[in-house]
Design a protein around this motif. Structure first.
Motif, mmCIF file in Angstrom:
data_model
loop_
_atom_site.group_PDB
_atom_site.id
_atom_site.type_symbol
_atom_site.label_atom_id
_atom_site.label_comp_id
_atom_site.label_asym_id
_atom_site.label_seq_id
_atom_site.Cartn_x
_atom_site.Cartn_y
_atom_site.Cartn_z
ATOM 1 N N TYR A 73 0.741 -1.207 -0.037
ATOM 2 C CA TYR A 73 -0.126 -0.145 0.037
ATOM 3 C C TYR A 73 0.961 1.198 0.023
ATOM 4 N N VAL A 74 2.062 1.148 0.985
ATOM 5 C CA VAL A 74 2.643 2.411 0.805
ATOM 6 C C VAL A 74 3.362 2.656 -0.342
ATOM 7 N N VAL A 75 4.094 1.567 -0.947
ATOM 8 C CA VAL A 75 4.850 1.797 -2.175
ATOM 9 C C VAL A 75 3.792 2.491 -3.297
ATOM 10 N N CYS A 76 2.396 1.848 -3.220
ATOM 11 C CA CYS A 76 1.644 2.146 -4.315
ATOM 12 C C CYS A 76 1.147 3.547 -3.883
ATOM 13 N N VAL A 77 0.992 4.194 -2.980
ATOM 14 C CA VAL A 77 0.544 5.284 -2.477
ATOM 15 C C VAL A 77 1.659 6.413 -3.151
ATOM 16 N N LEU A 78 2.912 5.924 -2.466
ATOM 17 C CA LEU A 78 4.228 6.849 -2.933
ATOM 18 C C LEU A 78 4.486 7.160 -4.456
ATOM 19 N N LEU A 79 4.062 5.998 -5.166
ATOM 20 C CA LEU A 79 4.043 6.127 -6.589
ATOM 21 C C LEU A 79 3.246 7.030 -7.171
ATOM 22 N N VAL A 80 1.871 6.875 -6.794
ATOM 23 C CA VAL A 80 0.892 7.744 -7.244
ATOM 24 C C VAL A 80 1.112 9.226 -6.735
ATOM 25 N N VAL A 81 1.596 9.355 -5.523
ATOM 26 C CA VAL A 81 1.888 10.965 -5.130
ATOM 27 C C VAL A 81 2.991 11.410 -5.867
ATOM 28 N N THR A 82 4.160 10.718 -6.141
ATOM 29 C CA THR A 82 5.103 11.106 -6.714
ATOM 30 C C THR A 82 5.151 11.069 -8.500
ATOM 31 N N ASN A 83 3.914 10.560 -8.751
ATOM 32 C CA ASN A 83 3.772 10.170 -10.448
ATOM 33 C C ASN A 83 4.948 9.480 -10.955
ATOM 34 N N ASN A 84 5.528 8.783 -10.103
ATOM 35 C CA ASN A 84 6.654 7.996 -10.740
ATOM 36 C C ASN A 84 6.675 6.745 -11.289
ATOM 37 N N SER A 85 5.151 6.257 -11.613
ATOM 38 C CA SER A 85 4.792 4.960 -11.783
ATOM 39 C C SER A 85 5.081 4.559 -13.419
ATOM 40 N N ASP A 86 5.102 3.511 -14.038
ATOM 41 C CA ASP A 86 5.239 3.036 -15.209
ATOM 42 C C ASP A 86 4.457 1.910 -15.156
ATOM 43 N N MET A 87 4.302 1.355 -16.487
ATOM 44 C CA MET A 87 3.572 -0.033 -16.599
ATOM 45 C C MET A 87 4.143 -1.185 -16.040
ATOM 46 N N VAL A 88 5.447 -1.195 -15.851
ATOM 47 C CA VAL A 88 6.381 -2.156 -14.750
ATOM 48 C C VAL A 88 5.516 -2.191 -13.526
ATOM 49 N N PHE A 89 5.415 -1.168 -12.820
ATOM 50 C CA PHE A 89 4.941 -1.185 -11.483
ATOM 51 C C PHE A 89 3.214 -1.582 -11.532
ATOM 52 N N VAL A 90 2.728 -1.171 -12.392
ATOM 53 C CA VAL A 90 1.072 -1.499 -12.745
ATOM 54 C C VAL A 90 1.015 -3.041 -13.077
ATOM 55 N N TYR A 91 2.089 -3.653 -13.970
ATOM 56 C CA TYR A 91 1.883 -5.181 -13.770
ATOM 57 C C TYR A 91 2.280 -5.792 -12.720
ATOM 58 N N LEU A 92 3.265 -5.228 -11.973
ATOM 59 C CA LEU A 92 3.695 -5.978 -10.675
ATOM 60 C C LEU A 92 2.540 -5.798 -9.539
ATOM 61 N N ALA A 93 1.989 -4.708 -9.648
ATOM 62 C CA ALA A 93 0.882 -4.321 -8.491
ATOM 63 C C ALA A 93 -0.322 -5.387 -8.962
ATOM 64 N N TRP A 94 -0.784 -5.574 -9.894
ATOM 65 C CA TRP A 94 -1.502 -6.728 -10.481
ATOM 66 C C TRP A 94 -1.276 -8.026 -10.122
#
Length: 139
Positions: A73-94
């Motif tokens: 949860y924390v890493v996902c929130v940090l990714l959203v807040v910092t807008n540092n996500s990419d599709m690799v993060f999205v696939y990893l999250a799923w």
């Protein structure tokens, strides 16, 4: 891209809610059927001694959903807040959420320890990859 992380986060929260509902469905049903006074279930130790494993498994899984997933949860929130996500993060999250769903299904039903451990272990690796990737892009 970061907004795509919200869906797996919500799904993991919904999984936690479903496990919570199932836990109380089993506990209340068993307690009523066996006429167990609610006061006799006042601690986890008492629950473990009075309720069979099959009734306690969802409770154990519910607790587990508040351990390692907190880091997810924390890493996902940090990714959203910092807008540092990419599709690799999205696939990893799923992948993480899918593995946690499988883990919960195993834990709350037939509870094969090796199958449960394997899904937990792989989900943990996925989560740690997310953490390390986030740390790398943030430093």
């Amino acid at each position: 891209m970061s907004h795509l992380l919200i869906q797996p986060v919500i799904l993991l929260m919904l999984l936690t809610m479903c496990v919570w509902l199932y836990m109380y469905y089993l506990r209340i049903g068993f307690s009523l059927k066996n006429k167990i006074n609610a006061q006799n279930l006042s601690s986890p130790e008492k629950c473990n001694s009075l309720l069979p494993d099959v009734v306690n498994q969802p409770s154990n899984n519910f607790k587990n959903l508040f351990e390692a997933p907190v880091i997810f949860y924390v890493v996902c929130v940090l990714l959203v807040v910092t807008n540092n996500s990419d599709m690799v993060f999205v696939y990893l999250a799923w992948a993480y959420v899918a593995l946690r769903i499988i883990h919960s299904l195993i834990h709350c039903t037939f509870n094969n320890v090796m199958a449960r451990f394997f899904t937990y272990f792989i989900s943990s690796i996925v989560m740690w990859v997310m953490v390390c990737k986030f740390a790398y892009i943030s430093l």
